[in-house]
Design an enzyme around this catalytic site. Structure first.
Site, short mmCIF file in Angstrom:
data_model
loop_
_atom_site.label_atom_id
_atom_site.label_comp_id
_atom_site.label_asym_id
_atom_site.label_seq_id
_atom_site.Cartn_x
_atom_site.Cartn_y
_atom_site.Cartn_z
N PHE A 220 -6.91 11.38 -22.85
CA PHE A 220 -5.55 10.83 -22.88
C PHE A 220 -4.99 10.86 -21.47
O PHE A 220 -4.97 11.91 -20.82
CB PHE A 220 -4.64 11.64 -23.81
CG PHE A 220 -3.25 11.08 -23.88
CD1 PHE A 220 -2.97 9.99 -24.69
CD2 PHE A 220 -2.22 11.63 -23.14
CE1 PHE A 220 -1.68 9.46 -24.75
CE2 PHE A 220 -0.94 11.11 -23.19
CZ PHE A 220 -0.67 10.03 -24.01
N ASP B 150 -7.09 14.29 -13.91
CA ASP B 150 -5.79 14.29 -14.56
C ASP B 150 -5.42 15.74 -14.85
O ASP B 150 -5.88 16.33 -15.82
CB ASP B 150 -5.88 13.46 -15.85
CG ASP B 150 -4.57 13.40 -16.61
OD1 ASP B 150 -3.72 14.29 -16.40
OD2 ASP B 150 -4.42 12.49 -17.45
N LYS C 67 4.50 17.01 -15.50
CA LYS C 67 4.84 18.05 -16.47
C LYS C 67 5.31 19.35 -15.81
O LYS C 67 6.43 19.46 -15.35
CB LYS C 67 3.66 18.29 -17.41
CG LYS C 67 3.44 17.17 -18.43
CD LYS C 67 2.37 17.54 -19.43
CE LYS C 67 2.11 16.46 -20.47
NZ LYS C 67 3.18 16.36 -21.47
#
Length: 397
Positions: A131, A215, A244
């Site tokens: 993802f 990522d 984040k």
């Protein structure tokens, strides 16, 4: 205003999100939050690995307040001291050479895709069950067909590989622009890569002149017990996407480039109005500084070990495995009961996440202590006991 009244307003005002939110949260403190009805919860999701310092941490509050009262936004025609300080901090913490700022993880991935396109090579490799974001470019390299297929055709070129070294060796050649991967697959339920996979990926991409793009949107900022998950394997990537936890609750993203990868995008090739604004970068500086000053990377490692050991010590037959590192933890279940377990946990006052039908994801604040872990284990055990026996004859919905 009660949760019921706010839920009705949510349905009338919002679209594309769940039609009914789990709860309407109104305030938080550390690892605790309260809803509109005054009910308290232990937050072991932290906004999906975002609230590194927990809720309403004094350092976060002071940084936002101070910078907002000074200068919040200047556009990318100008630089600011917080922006430069954060770029230098991220270079030091990652070992990278140059930084591009944006506003979210998916934007960091979009920037990485544009860097890969600048190589002139046609192929991008990604992993199954990965993802990387919801924008069309990031979605094109996300290895979950259910997310991609409604919006195809997307960016041409991405190929999705099983997560084995053998599959990577077979796919890699000199037409590959980049391999994009998560060091731990967070959205899939905190799935670890096979031992040695990241080192093999670095060796193969180097041999064929391809970029290795990591990522670290969910794994970065100390969450895995290292500042960044790639450091656990002792490798040096070409690009690392961050977001984040680096903002601790304030929206910010970054792409860190190592070596020649930082020269592939030329001035004007990419940009963003809000990226790297003083308010976001000052807040990120404060969050990362507090993580560093108070040793929260080591705390993530220690508390993560307590959680994993504690879950296994429950000896509940419904639990098949415990994965992840530091305070990114996955709990595998023997059946498709994760949604029911998470729902029951919420009723008991614990926020966790069903990342897949058979996997629970935990990503609590890096500030948690042994008392929080003990409380989590008690509530999680109760949720399992109350839910799984009723689910053993079939999925609980």
């Amino acid at each position: 205003m009660t949760s019921i009244e706010d839920t009705a307003r949510f349905r009338d005002a919002m679209f594309s999100y769940a039609p009914t939110p789990l709860k309407v949260l109104v305030r938080g403190e550390g690892a605790r939050v309260w809803d509109a009805d005054g009910v308290e919860y232990l937050d072991f999701l932290a906004g999906i690995a975002v609230n590194s310092l927990g809720h309403a941490h004094p350092v976060f509050v002071e940084a936002v307040t101070r910078q907002a009262s000074t200068i919040a936004h200047v556009s990318n025609y100008f630089a600011s001291q917080p922006q430069l300080e954060l770029a230098e901090r991220l270079k030091r913490l990652t070992g990278g050479d140059r930084v591009f700022f944006c506003n979210s993880g998916t934007e960091a991935i979009e920037a990485a895709i544009k860097v890969a396109r600048r190589t002139g090579r046609p192929r991008i490799l990604a992993l199954e069950k990965s993802f990387h974001g919801r924008s069309t470019g990031a979605l094109a390299i996300t290895g979950k067909a259910a997310y991609r297929e409604p919006f195809e055709p997307l960016l041409p070129g991405p190929e999705f590989l099983p997560t084995t070294v053998e599959a990577l060796e077979a796919a890699m050649d000199d037409d590959v622009a980049a391999l994009v991967l998560e060091p731990i697959k967070g959205e899939a339920g905190v799935l670890d890569l096979p031992d040695g996979y990241l080192r093999a990926a670095r060796e193969l991409t180097t041999r064929h002149g391809a970029l290795l793009i990591l990522d670290e949107i969910q794994t970065g900022a100390g969450r895995t017990g290292d500042w960044f998950a790639f450091q656990h394997d002792g490798i040096v990537p070409d690009l690392v996407a961050l977001a984040k936890g680096i903002g601790g609750g304030f929206p910010i993203g970054a792409l860190v480039a190592f070596g020649a990868a930082g020269d592939l995008l030329k001035p004007g090739d990419h940009g963003t109005t809000f990226g790297g604004n003083p308010l976001a970068t000052a807040t990120s500086n404060a969050v990362l500084g507090e993580i560093e000053r108070t040793g929260l990377v080591g705390n993530a490692r220690a508390m993560g070990e307590l959680i994993r050991g504690g879950v296994l010590a429950l000896a509940n037959p419904a639990v098949t495995d415990v994965s992840g590192r530091g305070l990114l933890v996955g709990i595998g279940l023997a059946g498709p009961w994760a949604g029911a377990v998470a729902t029951r946990a919420l009723e008991l006052g614990l926020i966790i996440n069903a990342a897949a039908e058979d996997r629970i994801r935990l990503a609590p604040p890096l500030t948690i202590d042994t008392a929080h872990v003990d409380r989590f284990l008690s509530l999680f055990s109760q949720a399992l006991t109350a839910t799984v026996p009723a689910a053993t004859e079939g999925p609980t919905r």
